[in-house]
Design an enzyme around this catalytic site. Structure first.
Site, PDB file in Angstrom:
ATOM      1  N   ASN A  76       2.408  69.275  25.418  1.00 60.62           N
ATOM      2  CA  ASN A  76       2.748  67.869  25.696  1.00 60.62           C
ATOM      3  C   ASN A  76       2.828  67.629  27.203  1.00 60.62           C
ATOM      4  O   ASN A  76       3.798  67.081  27.727  1.00 60.62           O
ATOM      5  CB  ASN A  76       4.071  67.492  25.019  1.00 60.62           C
ATOM      6  CG  ASN A  76       4.155  66.007  24.711  1.00 60.62           C
ATOM      7  OD1 ASN A  76       3.251  65.245  25.028  1.00 60.62           O
ATOM      8  ND2 ASN A  76       5.260  65.590  24.110  1.00 60.62           N
TER       9      ASN A  76
ATOM     10  N   HIS B 155      13.241  61.048  21.464  1.00 60.88           N
ATOM     11  CA  HIS B 155      12.720  61.538  20.192  1.00 60.88           C
ATOM     12  C   HIS B 155      13.461  60.938  18.997  1.00 60.88           C
ATOM     13  O   HIS B 155      12.863  60.731  17.937  1.00 60.88           O
ATOM     14  CB  HIS B 155      12.816  63.060  20.116  1.00 60.88           C
ATOM     15  CG  HIS B 155      11.675  63.770  20.769  1.00 60.88           C
ATOM     16  ND1 HIS B 155      11.663  64.085  22.109  1.00 60.88           N
ATOM     17  CD2 HIS B 155      10.497  64.229  20.274  1.00 60.88           C
ATOM     18  CE1 HIS B 155      10.535  64.704  22.411  1.00 60.88           C
ATOM     19  NE2 HIS B 155       9.808  64.794  21.315  1.00 60.88           N
TER      20      HIS B 155
END
Length: 482
Positions: free
Chosen positions: A323, A359
């Protein structure tokens, strides 16, 4: 519950539902995969026809394609994304002369909207609903606000990174919409600044060749990872870690299986990112300059460093290779912006805390990021001891012996597999009862090892301090005598 809602909003039946039933995949997951793959024909259409048109028509093309894909996945819930874009545009128009207020209000609005969305929609699993692309959109629009804010400041006040992304003019609403809804990339990333989109539309990258070949190769690798992921998930599904069959295995077998399971779990994300990167490359969007041999480099939006990921030997390698664009975004817009605190530790913890909140509210995210911080700290401490105490004494043997290098590589890979799987348990399983059940099955070995290391390391520091004090004391009489 959330997944059922989105399926119902899309009609609950039809061709996609039948394909999902035949393949055994959840319908939202199949829609997401198809939307990513649609990026390739969209790229082909742009290469063949659209890129020759004036910028306004290109903006309309990308905005229309992106919104259509969003609606295909999330139906009427797509209005959340539209609201986010419109509010950002309104804030920029109203507050561009007040940069500090702009970035603060823009940041608070998007994070608040996302958090409220999580409160109303979050379940015990990964939900492929509107909040998934919205979290990608939130970073993009927060970064856009920072870039507008930076563009209103004197150039000499900006860092080199800020100079690269700062925007001195206000884009139109259709430009912002096209940038935000850029096909495929708005669903799962990667992140990129508006300046890259601006340069792409302006034709800056069109003169370089090799984009399509690079994109198809990257997409092919993505399909390979997707196949491995699907086969692996069939053999080692998440549910297996909570079965008696897993609990009854020997500890060594369980550690090995958790490590392999962790790799398979990562491939779910990696395959999607690779497929998106391939589509972006085919568009010609990802130009990154020339390689050492003079060829065009199309890795400008790469979210995965595959070689480092697959050959890495420590947790820091996973952070550096996984990521990548999101980590770069957090480094540029969160970590470096906290420089005024004059404390790297606080800035790093704040960046990890931001990532955890971004998240969602599952406790597993917070445990996973806390474990990441603890293990990377452990690795740095080990490297310090190795450099100060091991290399001076045994450096010649360790550096020149092939046997030592092989043993070191094997031990590091075992460590890498053990702790990578350990850290991913809460990140993948999310809910406290599930990941703590698996941790108990594994005897809490990660917590035990880190706690033991904390004692050993503090003992080591105390010993070194005592030795320095003793040496200083023993040298004092000699100085006086001389």
């Amino acid at each position: 519950m959330a997944s059922e809602t989105i399926v119902q909003s899309q009609g609950g039946g039809g061709l996609i539902a039948n394909l999902a039933e035949l393949s055994g995949a959840p319908e939202p997951a199949l829609r997401l995969l198809l939307s990513i793959l649609f990026g390739y024909p969209i790229a082909a259409l742009h290469q063949l026809c659209v890129r020759k048109l004036e910028p306004l028509l290109q903006h309309i093309f990308f905005a229309t394609c992106g919104f259509a894909l969003c609606y295909f996945n999330y139906g009427t819930d797509s209005y959340h994304s539209v609201i986010a874009i419109w509010v950002t545009y309104l804030l920029v128009r109203l507050l561009h002369h007040a940069p500090q207020q702009l970035l603060i209000i823009n940041f608070l609005f998007h994070m608040s909207y996302l958090i409220i969305g999580y409160i109303f929609t979050e379940s015990n699993d990964y939900d492929i609903i509107w909040t998934m692309p919205h979290c990608v959109l939130v970073l993009r629009l927060i970064g856009f606000g920072f870039d507008i804010s930076d563009g209103q400041k004197p150039r000499e006040q900006l860092s080199n990174d800020q100079k690269e992304t700062a925007l001195s003019y206000i884009p139109s609403l259709i430009e912002l919409t096209a940038y935000t809804f850029f096909p495929a990339a708005f669903l799962v990333g990667p992140q990129f600044p508006f300046r890259r989109y601006q340069r792409f539309i302006g034709g800056e990258f069109h003169e370089h060749d090799g984009a399509v070949n690079a994109g198809l190769k990257r997409g092919g690798v993505g399909l390979l990872y997707l196949i491995v992921r699907q086969l692996g998930a069939t053999l080692l599904p998440d549910s297996y870690l909570m079965t008696e069959a897993f609990r009854n295995q020997s500890m060594l077998t369980k550690l090995f299986q958790v490590g392999i399971w962790g790799k398979i779990a990562l491939y779910k994300f990696i395959s999607c990112w690779l497929l998106v990167e391939g589509a972006l490359m085919c568009t010609g969007f990802t130009y990154a300059g020339k390689t050492s041999d003079g060829k065009s480099d199309w890795s400008g939006c790469s979210n995965i460093k595959l070689i480092l990921l697959e050959t890495g030997s420590k947790m820091a390698h996973y952070v550096q290779s996984f990521n990548v664009n999101t980590n770069s975004w957090v480094a540029q817009y969160i970590y470096k912006r906290l420089k005024f605190l004059n404390n790297r530790m606080i800035s790093y913890v704040a960046a990890l805390a931001f990532l955890a909140v971004w998240h969602g509210f599952h406790s597993g995210y917070y445990i996973a990021f806390a474990m990441e911080y603890a293990i990377i700290t452990f690795e740095k401490q080990c490297e310090t001891i190795y450099a100060k105490d091991v290399i001076p004494k045994y450096g010649d043997i360790l550096n020149n012996s092939k046997a030592c290098k092989v043993i070191s590589f094997v031990l590091l890979k075992i460590y890498n597999i053990m702790f990578m799987g350990w850290c991913l348990i809460p990140f993948i399983l999310l809910s406290y009862d599930r990941y703590m059940y698996v941790y108990s099955t594994l005897g809490y070995y990660g917590f035990v090892m880190l706690a033991s290391w904390l004692i050993v390391y503090n003992g080591y520091k105390f010993s070194r301090k005592s030795n320095k004090t003793d040496k200083t004391s023993s040298n004092e009489p000699e100085k006086k005598q001389n």
